[in-house]
Design a protein around this motif. Structure first.
Motif, short mmCIF file in Angstrom:
data_model
loop_
_atom_site.label_atom_id
_atom_site.label_comp_id
_atom_site.label_asym_id
_atom_site.label_seq_id
_atom_site.Cartn_x
_atom_site.Cartn_y
_atom_site.Cartn_z
N THR A 24 49.67 38.49 39.30
CA THR A 24 48.42 38.46 40.04
C THR A 24 48.67 37.95 41.45
N ALA B 197 41.98 41.19 39.31
CA ALA B 197 41.52 39.97 38.65
C ALA B 197 40.03 39.79 38.93
N ARG C 188 46.39 43.11 40.77
CA ARG C 188 47.27 42.72 39.67
C ARG C 188 48.18 43.90 39.31
#
Length: 168
Positions: free
Chosen positions: A79, A110, A116
């Motif tokens: 992330t 996210a 991500r």
């Protein structure tokens, strides 16, 4: 820029550039030697708290015991923690053996909207018998204050291929 300092002048400017490696609290020092008889040596400390650009779970791909001759896949999710990050490369190295591949796949952002990625590490049925350990580097770029800088994250990869080996 040391060329900006003129002999015989009382002041000048030194511009320092600090490119940290890693994250967390870091301190670097620079020693400046001058012809000033009262202070011939000045030490300048540069301190920074470097915030991480990426997070990942898990950070270590522990594949455990893979039956010899069978395929297995492990993955991790990365992330972005800062805006402007693009990941585009994944590379395996070390003693992970033949038949092992890694693929970087963009996934849904996210909850905070940050990008991500999932990295799938596939061990094909042709991987060798025995213990393996290596590393994986996922890299890309971050747009930061009107310039592009590299960004990367390192992972450990390990496991073993076990079972009966028949020789002829």
């Amino acid at each position: 820029h040391l060329e900006d300092l003129r002999p015989g002048t009382e002041t000048g400017e030194i511009v320092l550039s600090f490119t940290p490696k890693g994250q967390g609290s870091q301190t670097k020092t620079v020693s400046v030697i001058s012809t000033d008889p009262d202070e011939p040596l000045q030490t300048i400390s540069i301190t920074a708290d470097i915030q991480p650009s990426l997070s990942a779970s898990p950070r270590i791909l522990q594949l455990g015991r893979i039956p010899y001759g069978e395929a297995s896949v492990a993955n991790t999710t990365i992330t972005a923690l800062q805006p402007g990050i693009r990941l585009d490369t994944v590379k395996l190295s070390g003693d992970v053996g033949n038949g092992v591949t890694a693929e970087l796949v963009p996934i849904d952002p996210a909850a905070n909207g940050m990008p991500r990625w999932r990295v799938d590490v596939a061990f094909g049925p042709a991987h060798r018998w025995g213990w393996f350990a290596g590393s994986m580097i996922v890299s890309g770029k971050i747009e930061f204050e009107a310039e592009t800088r590299p960004v990367k994250m390192n992972f450990a990869v390990n496991g073993s291929s076990e079972g009966t080996v028949v020789t002829e």
